[in-house]
Design a protein around this motif. Structure first.
Motif, PDB file in Angstrom:
ATOM      1  N   VAL A 158       0.845  -1.198   0.000  1.00 44.89           N
ATOM      2  CA  VAL A 158       0.000   0.000   0.000  1.00 44.89           C
ATOM      3  C   VAL A 158       0.881   1.249   0.000  1.00 44.89           C
ATOM      4  N   GLN A 159       1.970   1.236   0.767  1.00 43.51           N
ATOM      5  CA  GLN A 159       2.899   2.363   0.759  1.00 43.51           C
ATOM      6  C   GLN A 159       3.506   2.538  -0.628  1.00 43.51           C
ATOM      7  N   LEU A 160       3.850   1.448  -1.266  1.00 45.08           N
ATOM      8  CA  LEU A 160       4.400   1.494  -2.618  1.00 45.08           C
ATOM      9  C   LEU A 160       3.388   2.100  -3.586  1.00 45.08           C
ATOM     10  N   ALA A 161       2.145   1.670  -3.496  1.00 45.39           N
ATOM     11  CA  ALA A 161       1.096   2.215  -4.366  1.00 45.39           C
ATOM     12  C   ALA A 161       0.894   3.711  -4.121  1.00 45.39           C
ATOM     13  N   ALA A 162       0.981   4.122  -2.859  1.00 40.54           N
ATOM     14  CA  ALA A 162       0.824   5.547  -2.541  1.00 40.54           C
ATOM     15  C   ALA A 162       1.946   6.378  -3.156  1.00 40.54           C
ATOM     16  N   VAL A 163       3.164   5.846  -3.143  1.00 39.09           N
ATOM     17  CA  VAL A 163       4.281   6.559  -3.787  1.00 39.09           C
ATOM     18  C   VAL A 163       4.044   6.616  -5.289  1.00 39.09           C
ATOM     19  N   CYS A 164       3.560   5.521  -5.879  1.00 32.94           N
ATOM     20  CA  CYS A 164       3.244   5.537  -7.313  1.00 32.94           C
ATOM     21  C   CYS A 164       2.220   6.632  -7.620  1.00 32.94           C
ATOM     22  N   GLN A 165       1.203   6.723  -6.792  1.00 32.18           N
ATOM     23  CA  GLN A 165       0.173   7.746  -7.016  1.00 32.18           C
ATOM     24  C   GLN A 165       0.770   9.143  -6.911  1.00 32.18           C
ATOM     25  N   ALA A 166       1.620   9.363  -5.928  1.00 28.65           N
ATOM     26  CA  ALA A 166       2.249  10.674  -5.776  1.00 28.65           C
ATOM     27  C   ALA A 166       3.113  11.009  -6.988  1.00 28.65           C
ATOM     28  N   MET A 167       3.838  10.023  -7.499  1.00 23.90           N
ATOM     29  CA  MET A 167       4.672  10.239  -8.682  1.00 23.90           C
ATOM     30  C   MET A 167       3.822  10.584  -9.897  1.00 23.90           C
ATOM     31  N   VAL A 168       2.759   9.804 -10.122  1.00 18.57           N
ATOM     32  CA  VAL A 168       1.892  10.046 -11.280  1.00 18.57           C
ATOM     33  C   VAL A 168       1.245  11.426 -11.176  1.00 18.57           C
ATOM     34  N   THR A 169       0.797  11.798 -10.000  1.00 17.62           N
ATOM     35  CA  THR A 169       0.193  13.116  -9.816  1.00 17.62           C
ATOM     36  C   THR A 169       1.205  14.217 -10.097  1.00 17.62           C
ATOM     37  N   ASP A 170       2.443  14.030  -9.652  1.00 18.55           N
ATOM     38  CA  ASP A 170       3.494  15.013  -9.923  1.00 18.55           C
ATOM     39  C   ASP A 170       3.759  15.108 -11.430  1.00 18.55           C
ATOM     40  N   ILE A 171       3.839  13.967 -12.098  1.00 18.19           N
ATOM     41  CA  ILE A 171       4.045  13.962 -13.554  1.00 18.19           C
ATOM     42  C   ILE A 171       2.889  14.673 -14.251  1.00 18.19           C
ATOM     43  N   ASP A 172       1.649  14.333 -13.843  1.00 18.42           N
ATOM     44  CA  ASP A 172       0.491  14.962 -14.448  1.00 18.42           C
ATOM     45  C   ASP A 172       0.474  16.468 -14.235  1.00 18.42           C
ATOM     46  N   SER A 173       0.947  16.919 -13.071  1.00 16.36           N
ATOM     47  CA  SER A 173       0.962  18.351 -12.790  1.00 16.36           C
ATOM     48  C   SER A 173       1.961  19.101 -13.673  1.00 16.36           C
ATOM     49  N   ARG A 174       2.890  18.355 -14.261  1.00 15.39           N
ATOM     50  CA  ARG A 174       3.870  18.940 -15.169  1.00 15.39           C
ATOM     51  C   ARG A 174       3.397  18.899 -16.619  1.00 15.39           C
ATOM     52  N   GLY A 175       2.161  18.443 -16.810  1.00 20.94           N
ATOM     53  CA  GLY A 175       1.581  18.436 -18.147  1.00 20.94           C
ATOM     54  C   GLY A 175       1.928  17.230 -18.983  1.00 20.94           C
ATOM     55  N   ALA A 176       2.369  16.142 -18.358  1.00 18.52           N
ATOM     56  CA  ALA A 176       2.792  14.960 -19.105  1.00 18.52           C
ATOM     57  C   ALA A 176       1.754  13.857 -19.058  1.00 18.52           C
ATOM     58  N   GLN A 177       0.478  14.225 -19.018  1.00 19.12           N
ATOM     59  CA  GLN A 177      -0.562  13.197 -18.946  1.00 19.12           C
ATOM     60  C   GLN A 177      -0.594  12.400 -20.234  1.00 19.12           C
ATOM     61  N   ARG A 178      -1.154  11.215 -20.132  1.00 17.64           N
ATOM     62  CA  ARG A 178      -1.187  10.299 -21.272  1.00 17.64           C
ATOM     63  C   ARG A 178      -1.799  10.965 -22.412  1.00 17.64           C
TER      64      ARG A 178
END
Length: 111
Positions: free
Chosen positions: A91-111
């Motif tokens: 669950v901690q690993l998944a939470a870090v994944c979510q934080a990373m994806v959200t950070d990437i998305d905030s930089r405009g790199a969404q799919r």
């Protein structure tokens, strides 16, 4: 796909939808899989060493990045022998994944 507003963490809904879509692709390709969850002490020792190396790296502000944080969590999970504790680590690993994806998305790199 639209879900009721169950998530309060910013970016969580988009993350959960993306994970759900990927999981559906995996199920379509490989079906419901069963693999060993834990393996022998050699793997445990290796993952403990790798986790410690990532903790040491993450203690250094110049070296810490999302990938080292993610790897630390993954290696800690790999070193865990107790299933309940392994679940916590995953669950901690998944939470870090979510934080990373959200950070990437905030930089405009969404799919």
């Amino acid at each position: 796909m639209s879900y009721p507003a169950l998530f309060t963490t910013p970016g969580m809904r988009n993350f959960a939808e993306a994970v759900d879509e990927e999981r559906q692709r995996q199920l379509a390709r490989w079906g419901d899989q069963r693999h060993p969850i834990l393996r022998g002490p050699n793997n445990q020792h290796l993952f403990e060493q790798l986790a410690q190396a990532m903790r040491d790296t993450n203690d250094d502000d110049e070296q810490r990045c999302w990938m080292t944080i993610l790897l630390e969590e993954a290696y800690e999970a790999g070193a865990e022998r107790d299933l309940a504790k392994l679940r916590v680590e995953l669950v901690q690993l998944a939470a870090v994944c979510q934080a990373m994806v959200t950070d990437i998305d905030s930089r405009g790199a969404q799919r």
